[in-house]
Design a protein around this motif. Structure first.
Motif, PDB file in Angstrom:
ATOM      1  N   GLY A 157     -11.780  -6.654   0.117  1.00  0.00           N
ATOM      2  CA  GLY A 157     -11.708  -6.917  -1.314  1.00  0.00           C
ATOM      3  C   GLY A 157     -10.842  -5.954  -2.083  1.00  0.00           C
ATOM      4  N   GLU A 158     -10.213  -4.991  -1.375  1.00  0.00           N
ATOM      5  CA  GLU A 158      -9.386  -3.988  -2.044  1.00  0.00           C
ATOM      6  C   GLU A 158      -8.001  -4.541  -2.345  1.00  0.00           C
ATOM      7  OE1 GLU A 158      -7.844   0.624  -1.324  1.00  0.00           O
ATOM      8  OE2 GLU A 158      -8.750  -0.544   0.315  1.00  0.00           O
ATOM      9  N   LYS A 159      -7.539  -4.293  -3.559  1.00  0.00           N
ATOM     10  CA  LYS A 159      -6.187  -4.686  -3.954  1.00  0.00           C
ATOM     11  C   LYS A 159      -5.303  -3.451  -3.981  1.00  0.00           C
ATOM     12  CE  LYS A 159      -7.347  -8.758  -6.743  1.00  0.00           C
ATOM     13  NZ  LYS A 159      -7.225  -9.404  -8.080  1.00  0.00           N
ATOM     14  N   LYS A 160      -4.151  -3.554  -3.321  1.00  0.00           N
ATOM     15  CA  LYS A 160      -3.224  -2.429  -3.278  1.00  0.00           C
ATOM     16  C   LYS A 160      -1.890  -2.829  -3.890  1.00  0.00           C
ATOM     17  CE  LYS A 160      -5.095  -0.036   0.782  1.00  0.00           C
ATOM     18  NZ  LYS A 160      -4.776   0.535   2.123  1.00  0.00           N
ATOM     19  N   GLN A 161      -1.171  -1.830  -4.356  1.00  0.00           N
ATOM     20  CA  GLN A 161       0.165  -2.071  -4.887  1.00  0.00           C
ATOM     21  C   GLN A 161       1.107  -0.964  -4.413  1.00  0.00           C
ATOM     22  OE1 GLN A 161      -0.528  -2.099  -9.121  1.00  0.00           O
ATOM     23  NE2 GLN A 161      -0.344   0.112  -9.303  1.00  0.00           N
ATOM     24  N   THR A 162       2.371  -1.325  -4.292  1.00  0.00           N
ATOM     25  CA  THR A 162       3.401  -0.387  -3.853  1.00  0.00           C
ATOM     26  C   THR A 162       4.442  -0.240  -4.953  1.00  0.00           C
ATOM     27  OG1 THR A 162       3.131  -0.944  -1.507  1.00  0.00           O
ATOM     28  CG2 THR A 162       5.218   0.061  -2.159  1.00  0.00           C
ATOM     29  N   LYS A 163       4.744   0.996  -5.314  1.00  0.00           N
ATOM     30  CA  LYS A 163       5.792   1.274  -6.298  1.00  0.00           C
ATOM     31  C   LYS A 163       7.099   1.461  -5.543  1.00  0.00           C
ATOM     32  CE  LYS A 163       2.341   3.520  -9.189  1.00  0.00           C
ATOM     33  NZ  LYS A 163       1.842   4.798  -9.724  1.00  0.00           N
ATOM     34  N   PHE A 164       8.016   0.534  -5.729  1.00  0.00           N
ATOM     35  CA  PHE A 164       9.292   0.542  -5.017  1.00  0.00           C
ATOM     36  C   PHE A 164      10.380   1.108  -5.918  1.00  0.00           C
ATOM     37  CE2 PHE A 164      13.416  -1.453  -4.253  1.00  0.00           C
ATOM     38  CZ  PHE A 164      13.610  -1.165  -2.906  1.00  0.00           C
ATOM     39  N   LEU A 165      11.213   1.963  -5.330  1.00  0.00           N
ATOM     40  CA  LEU A 165      12.345   2.511  -6.073  1.00  0.00           C
ATOM     41  C   LEU A 165      13.545   2.632  -5.143  1.00  0.00           C
ATOM     42  CD1 LEU A 165      13.421   3.773  -8.730  1.00  0.00           C
ATOM     43  CD2 LEU A 165      12.783   5.993  -7.793  1.00  0.00           C
ATOM     44  N   ALA A 166      14.653   2.020  -5.538  1.00  0.00           N
ATOM     45  CA  ALA A 166      15.930   2.188  -4.851  1.00  0.00           C
ATOM     46  C   ALA A 166      16.840   3.035  -5.731  1.00  0.00           C
ATOM     47  CB  ALA A 166      16.570   0.836  -4.567  1.00  0.00           C
TER      48      ALA A 166
END
Length: 567
Positions: A243-252
């Motif tokens: 049930g865990e929601k994860k997010q990734t902060k992407f930077l180029a």
């Protein structure tokens, strides 16, 4: 912990470190770590230059050799991954990672490290479908083909990274995960890089295998380079089984050149107290040991174990296997300071003319690591035999020429994005093919990502303000944060990536380069030249002969612009 992230380095170590030191003095901060997302160019001497996949007239020594020789020492611990413009012969000595000189660490084909309790992963190279399922068979001296295929990622490293189960704080790749542009300001990206429009619209921009690693790993941050443009995105992952929601902060980030967004400082909470130490990762080492039989050093196509096709397809490791790795290292996973020179460094007083590619070299760091961990050193195999593979259960591994396997077909159809600013590796004529290349927007039309968070107070209780393209002292501070555009879907709020840290080098006193981009009067009217650029120093390009001004279009700069690959 303040971590500086660099896009494409292109051998400009002196300028990168000068920029960081100026930033530290200006803002009163201390940068703890530098991460470089590829095209590092660890060139030690003239022979290394012969192994770099660029036309000869763009092979320049730059400044890394000074750090290799001991003339200089890196002021900040630096960790980098490989890109597609590298001295491939040197990096080949360190397939599992190692020191390329004191205080500068290469992550190998793929690796995971710990620094101050922050877990950092990296994958070197770019994706090319024709080489994806081959073994690591390339060795110096290279042919024109193997000089390029040497930096193409392989399914083995992708498979190994997919076995990681523990949380990853930071992941680095040179090219972008496929589809990541959908989670940021896609229209702004296309306005700044119009040649990407077709690939964005066809959903073919980026690397499919890298996207799979992103989906499986779900790191907190993902940093990339390669396309020579700054781009931020927020990737919202599907809800997990728990049930865990994860997010990734992407930077180029861009390449190291004036007026480019090539540097970013991020502030990530550390989990141990200083002084921080660089350590190996026990889970990653256990995965390397468990999958050692999958290593191949032939150009044969090789499938990785897959569900329904193999007796065993899950190679994630248990706590017992992780504990066994720790015991093998006597519970001390600190990376040893065991750098050793394997070739002489470049001597400006005694340059070598007509240098040749070297033979394969066995690096003591790799030999020591493989012996302690009990895994195979591919360099030893390549040095002793032209073709070698490691057996294992044939139920786990299949070898063949089946191009129709649906599991891999989608990868074979994708390729890294082409950038018209990239130099041509197939044609030394700097003007050839110009008519066939799409054109970039000028920097005057670029709509850069703006910042949202206020600055911490500076000396005297004042705070800086964001004012677009004003000089650094009055403009965007490296201690601000990026305002992420709202991705499509359910996300409605902007999530800051702390902080921006972009330095416009034309405004830095520390920037003292004698070689900027040279623009001739003919180039001034060309759409290939940045129309918003200020006049640059018209100096004779090194190696171009007395009194001669070499015409350098942006796609042909010695500091290679964007990027795709050799194609």
């Amino acid at each position: 912990m303040k971590i500086a992230v660099e896009g494409c380095g292109h051998g400009e170590l002196d300028k990168i470190y000068e920029t960081i030191q100026f930033l530290e003095q200006k803002e009163g901060i201390k940068v703890d770590l530098l991460l470089c997302c590829g095209d590092f160019q660890s060139v030690r001497n003239e022979s290394d230059l012969e192994c770099m996949a660029v036309p000869k007239k763009y092979r320049t020594m730059n400044t890394f050799y000074k750090y290799y020789s001991g003339e200089k020492t890196a002021p900040i611990l630096t960790i980098f991954i490989g890109g597609n413009h590298e001295a491939s012969n040197y990096l080949a000595e360190l397939p599992y990672g190692g020191w390329v000189c004191p205080n500068i660490y290469y992550m190998g084909y793929a690796s995971v490290l710990n620094y101050g309790g922050i877990r950092i992963g990296g994958m070197s190279g770019i994706f090319k479908g024709r080489d994806y399922r081959k073994g690591h068979y390339e060795k110096p001296p290279y042919s024109q083909d193997t000089m390029r295929s040497a930096y193409h990622i392989r399914n083995l490293e992708v498979f190994r990274l997919q076995q990681i189960k523990q949380h990853m704080d930071i992941m680095m790749s040179h090219d972008w995960p496929k589809g990541v542009y959908r989670h940021g300001d896609k229209e702004s990206l296309i306005r700044r890089k119009q040649f990407l429009r077709e690939e964005v619209n066809s959903n073919s921009l980026g690397s499919g295998p890298t996207e799979e690693v992103l989906t499986a790993m779900k790191p907190s941050y993902w940093f990339s380079a390669h396309l020579h443009v700054k781009f931020a995105a927020l990737v919202q992952h599907k809800e997990g089984d728990n049930g865990e929601k994860k997010q990734t902060k992407f930077l180029a980030l861009d390449k190291c050149l004036p007026r480019r967004d090539f540097l970013q400082v991020v502030d990530i909470p550390h989990k141990t107290e200083p002084p921080f130490e660089l350590s190996y990762d026990a889970e990653w080492f256990a995965i390397l040991k468990e999958t050692n039989h999958l290593l191949d050093t032939t150009p044969d196509l090789k499938h990785m174990p897959a569900q329904f096709f193999s007796d065993r397809w899950d190679y994630s490791v248990t706590m017992e296997q992780i504990s066994a790795v720790k015991s093998a290292f006597d519970d001390d996973l600190k990376v040893p300071m065991n750098f050793r020179k394997t070739v002489p460094a470049f001597d400006p007083a005694k340059p070598i003319r007509n240098a040749q590619q070297p033979n394969m070299c066995i690096n003591p760091q790799t030999r020591e690591l493989c012996t302690k961990l009990g895994i195979t050193d591919p360099c030893v195999i390549l040095s002793s035999s032209n073709r070698a593979s490691f057996g294992g259960n044939q139920g786990d591994v299949s070898i063949g020429e089946d191009e129709d396997d649906p599991t891999y077909t989608s990868f074979m159809l994708d390729s890294s994005a082409a950038n018209p600013a990239e130099i041509s590796l197939d044609d030394d004529d700097e003007d050839s093919g110009a008519e066939d290349k799409p054109k970039e927007d000028s920097d005057a039309t670029q709509n850069r990502t703006r910042l949202s968070l206020s600055l911490p107070p500076v000396k005297g209780g004042e705070s800086s303000s964001s004012s677009g393209d004003q000089p650094f002292g009055d403009a965007d501070s490296p201690l601000k944060s990026i305002s992420f555009p709202d991705p499509p879907g359910e996300l409605t709020t902007s999530t800051p990536l702390v902080p921006r840290g972009v330095i416009k080098r034309r405004n830095l006193d520390a920037y003292t380069s004698s070689q900027d981009e040279e623009v001739t009067s003919e180039d001034q009217g060309s759409s290939e030249v940045d129309s918003s650029s200020e006049p640059l120093n018209k100096e004779v390009v090194q190696g171009s002969g007395p009194g001669r001004h070499m015409k350098i279009k942006r796609r042909n700069q010695a500091i290679y612009t964007a990027d795709d690959d050799d194609e």
